[in-house]
Design a protein around this motif. Structure first.
Motif, PDB file in Angstrom:
ATOM      1  N   THR A  18      -5.773  -1.552  -3.413  1.00 50.63           N
ATOM      2  CA  THR A  18      -6.322  -0.811  -2.278  1.00 50.63           C
ATOM      3  C   THR A  18      -7.155  -1.729  -1.401  1.00 50.63           C
ATOM      4  O   THR A  18      -7.026  -1.726  -0.163  1.00 50.63           O
ATOM      5  N   ASP A  19      -7.997  -2.506  -2.040  1.00 49.01           N
ATOM      6  CA  ASP A  19      -8.948  -3.375  -1.344  1.00 49.01           C
ATOM      7  C   ASP A  19      -8.246  -4.523  -0.616  1.00 49.01           C
ATOM      8  O   ASP A  19      -8.472  -4.747   0.582  1.00 49.01           O
ATOM      9  N   ILE A  20      -7.382  -5.228  -1.314  1.00 48.33           N
ATOM     10  CA  ILE A  20      -6.796  -6.452  -0.772  1.00 48.33           C
ATOM     11  C   ILE A  20      -5.577  -6.194   0.112  1.00 48.33           C
ATOM     12  O   ILE A  20      -5.347  -6.908   1.084  1.00 48.33           O
ATOM     13  N   ALA A  21      -4.813  -5.157  -0.207  1.00 47.66           N
ATOM     14  CA  ALA A  21      -3.531  -4.963   0.478  1.00 47.66           C
ATOM     15  C   ALA A  21      -3.484  -3.737   1.384  1.00 47.66           C
ATOM     16  O   ALA A  21      -3.256  -3.851   2.589  1.00 47.66           O
ATOM     17  N   HIS A  22      -3.711  -2.544   0.826  1.00 48.59           N
ATOM     18  CA  HIS A  22      -3.426  -1.325   1.582  1.00 48.59           C
ATOM     19  C   HIS A  22      -4.412  -1.056   2.721  1.00 48.59           C
ATOM     20  O   HIS A  22      -4.003  -0.778   3.854  1.00 48.59           O
ATOM     21  N   ILE A  23      -5.694  -1.097   2.442  1.00 49.35           N
ATOM     22  CA  ILE A  23      -6.650  -0.775   3.509  1.00 49.35           C
ATOM     23  C   ILE A  23      -6.564  -1.773   4.666  1.00 49.35           C
ATOM     24  O   ILE A  23      -6.484  -1.352   5.833  1.00 49.35           O
ATOM     25  N   PRO A  24      -6.541  -3.089   4.423  1.00 49.15           N
ATOM     26  CA  PRO A  24      -6.384  -4.008   5.559  1.00 49.15           C
ATOM     27  C   PRO A  24      -5.103  -3.756   6.358  1.00 49.15           C
ATOM     28  O   PRO A  24      -5.094  -3.912   7.590  1.00 49.15           O
ATOM     29  N   ALA A  25      -4.031  -3.346   5.667  1.00 52.47           N
ATOM     30  CA  ALA A  25      -2.777  -3.062   6.370  1.00 52.47           C
ATOM     31  C   ALA A  25      -2.901  -1.828   7.249  1.00 52.47           C
ATOM     32  O   ALA A  25      -2.505  -1.829   8.423  1.00 52.47           O
ATOM     33  N   PHE A  26      -3.452  -0.747   6.706  1.00 55.32           N
ATOM     34  CA  PHE A  26      -3.567   0.491   7.481  1.00 55.32           C
ATOM     35  C   PHE A  26      -4.581   0.372   8.611  1.00 55.32           C
ATOM     36  O   PHE A  26      -4.480   1.081   9.614  1.00 55.32           O
ATOM     37  N   GLN A  27      -5.545  -0.532   8.490  1.00 58.93           N
ATOM     38  CA  GLN A  27      -6.497  -0.748   9.574  1.00 58.93           C
ATOM     39  C   GLN A  27      -5.814  -1.289  10.830  1.00 58.93           C
ATOM     40  O   GLN A  27      -6.361  -1.166  11.934  1.00 58.93           O
ATOM     41  N   LYS A  28      -4.642  -1.861  10.666  1.00 57.18           N
ATOM     42  CA  LYS A  28      -3.923  -2.431  11.809  1.00 57.18           C
ATOM     43  C   LYS A  28      -2.975  -1.426  12.473  1.00 57.18           C
ATOM     44  O   LYS A  28      -2.322  -1.758  13.467  1.00 57.18           O
ATOM     45  N   VAL A  29      -2.898  -0.214  11.931  1.00 60.31           N
ATOM     46  CA  VAL A  29      -2.019   0.813  12.505  1.00 60.31           C
ATOM     47  C   VAL A  29      -2.829   1.633  13.505  1.00 60.31           C
ATOM     48  O   VAL A  29      -3.804   2.295  13.136  1.00 60.31           O
ATOM     49  N   ASP A  30      -2.421   1.604  14.755  1.00 59.57           N
ATOM     50  CA  ASP A  30      -3.214   2.203  15.836  1.00 59.57           C
ATOM     51  C   ASP A  30      -3.450   3.697  15.671  1.00 59.57           C
ATOM     52  O   ASP A  30      -4.516   4.203  15.994  1.00 59.57           O
ATOM     53  N   ASP A  31      -2.427   4.416  15.189  1.00 63.93           N
ATOM     54  CA  ASP A  31      -2.557   5.874  15.147  1.00 63.93           C
ATOM     55  C   ASP A  31      -3.037   6.399  13.797  1.00 63.93           C
ATOM     56  O   ASP A  31      -2.824   7.558  13.465  1.00 63.93           O
ATOM     57  N   VAL A  32      -3.727   5.551  13.022  1.00 64.47           N
ATOM     58  CA  VAL A  32      -4.266   5.948  11.719  1.00 64.47           C
ATOM     59  C   VAL A  32      -5.782   5.857  11.726  1.00 64.47           C
ATOM     60  O   VAL A  32      -6.361   4.892  12.235  1.00 64.47           O
ATOM     61  N   CYS A  33      -6.410   6.862  11.138  1.00 61.71           N
ATOM     62  CA  CYS A  33      -7.834   6.828  10.836  1.00 61.71           C
ATOM     63  C   CYS A  33      -7.985   6.876   9.317  1.00 61.71           C
ATOM     64  O   CYS A  33      -7.497   7.819   8.677  1.00 61.71           O
TER      65      CYS A  33
END
Length: 357
Positions: A18-33
């Motif tokens: 979650t820490d290293i992979a998923h959250i940094p990835a989803f932070q780059k998706v414009d339409d996601v909070c």
């Protein structure tokens, strides 16, 4: 969807992936909070909340699901995946779940039923589908008119790769198994995608527990105690061959402790009019056997090599592409690349092999 029409996503489990992979990835998706995180371990949940500036941290799963969420990403220990997924689907949340999405077919059936009954998406996090080299390989068969795939061989071998020995990763009760349920979903998913038939006629299996005889394995990889002193009851290597209808064959080899110089992943495909070999390495390991990620095409007298730029062909980029895919699927309500059908058949193969051990 609220807040500027963004998709509100919550993360289940605040561990390494979650820490290293998923959250940094989803932070780059414009339409996601990224709306919230959940973990029974309050320190872990609060740490991730603070590190990424996330609004909410929950330590109760029901309270987490009752918050303002559209979808969840499940990254908790294996034995929780199916229960967490079913509960989220029943709460009308879309779900992306880390592998293995289920420990056995009984769990898988429950998840599929919940997804269908609630008309919600359930997407397995088969992140390597989103690698540039794998996507190129999957499209090459049609592009180069190689015809029907007759045989596929998938390997993922690590030299020193037992994940956190002595924790839930190496406890069959908590993980569901060893290297087969850890690395297997990624390799088996891609191999199945290449085969027309999913109906198994026969299979053979070899199982290895090399850690029982190896010296200083943990010290070499984790700088901790010897694996033989830990409570490990899972396999660290397997070789399997599966025969499918229409005379199709899948060979799979997986190992955490292989007698190799360095780590590698390879996929070899034999078609009616040629063959394809991918030489690469999945995951985040830096101990690569090959200097270049290469796709080799053999078409009669013609041989072609495609090399991939490591800046674009890596685990980070794959996680970013997967995050965007999940967001797009939630927005449209449709899947076009990976869905629970892939999870179903991959889980079925793994379940069959474990029942044979």
């Amino acid at each position: 969807m609220r807040e500027n029409n963004k998709i509100h996503i919550g993360f289940v489990g605040c561990g390494w992936i979650t820490d290293i992979a998923h959250i940094p990835a989803f932070q780059k998706v414009d339409d996601v909070c990224i709306h919230s995180v959940f973990d029974f371990d309050q320190v872990k949940a609060d740490t991730i909340k603070s590190k990424y500036g996330i609004k909410n941290a929950f330590y109760d799963y029901d309270a987490f699901l009752d918050s303002d969420l559209d979808a969840v990403v499940i990254c908790s220990p294996n034995f929780t995946h199916a229960d967490y997924a079913v509960k989220a689907l029943n709460k009308k949340k879309h779900v992306m779940c880390e592998k293995p999405v289920a420990i056995n077919m009984e769990e898988m059936e429950r998840v599929v039923k919940a997804a269908r009954c609630n008309d919600r998406l359930f997407i397995p996090a088969y992140v390597n589908r989103f690698r540039e080299d794998v996507s190129t390989m999957l499209h090459a068969i049609e592009k180069y008119r190689l015809g029907t795939v007759k045989r596929v061989e998938g390997k993922w071998l690590r030299r020193f790769g037992v994940p956190r020995p002595g924790t839930w990763f190496t406890s069959k009760k908590l993980s569901g198994g060893g290297v087969l349920i850890d690395l297997g979903p990624h390799i088996i998913d891609i191999c199945l995608e290449l085969l027309k038939s999913k109906n198994i006629k026969d299979y053979s299996l070899e199982v290895y527990k090399n850690y029982l005889n190896a010296e200083n394995i943990s010290a070499a990889w984790f700088e901790t105690t010897d694996c033989r002193e830990l409570d490990i009851d899972v396999e660290d290597g397997i070789k399997a061959q599966l025969l499918f209808e229409e005379d199709l064959t899948m060979d799979v080899e997986l190992s955490w402790l292989a007698p190799v110089e360095n780590d590698f992943t390879s996929i070899h495909i034999e078609c009616e009019s040629g063959s394809i070999t991918l030489k690469t390495l999945f995951g985040f390991s830096k101990n690569k056997l090959w200097d270049k990620d290469t796709l080799i095409l053999n078409m009669g007298d013609h041989r072609e090599e495609i090399c991939f730029d490591p800046a674009n062909n890596n685990a980070v980029k794959a996680f970013e592409a997967q995050a965007q895919y999940f967001a797009d699927c939630v927005s449209t309500g449709r899947t076009h690349k990976v869905n629970f059908d892939e999870a179903y058949y991959t889980t079925k193969v793994i379940d069959i092999l474990y029942k044979a051990m």
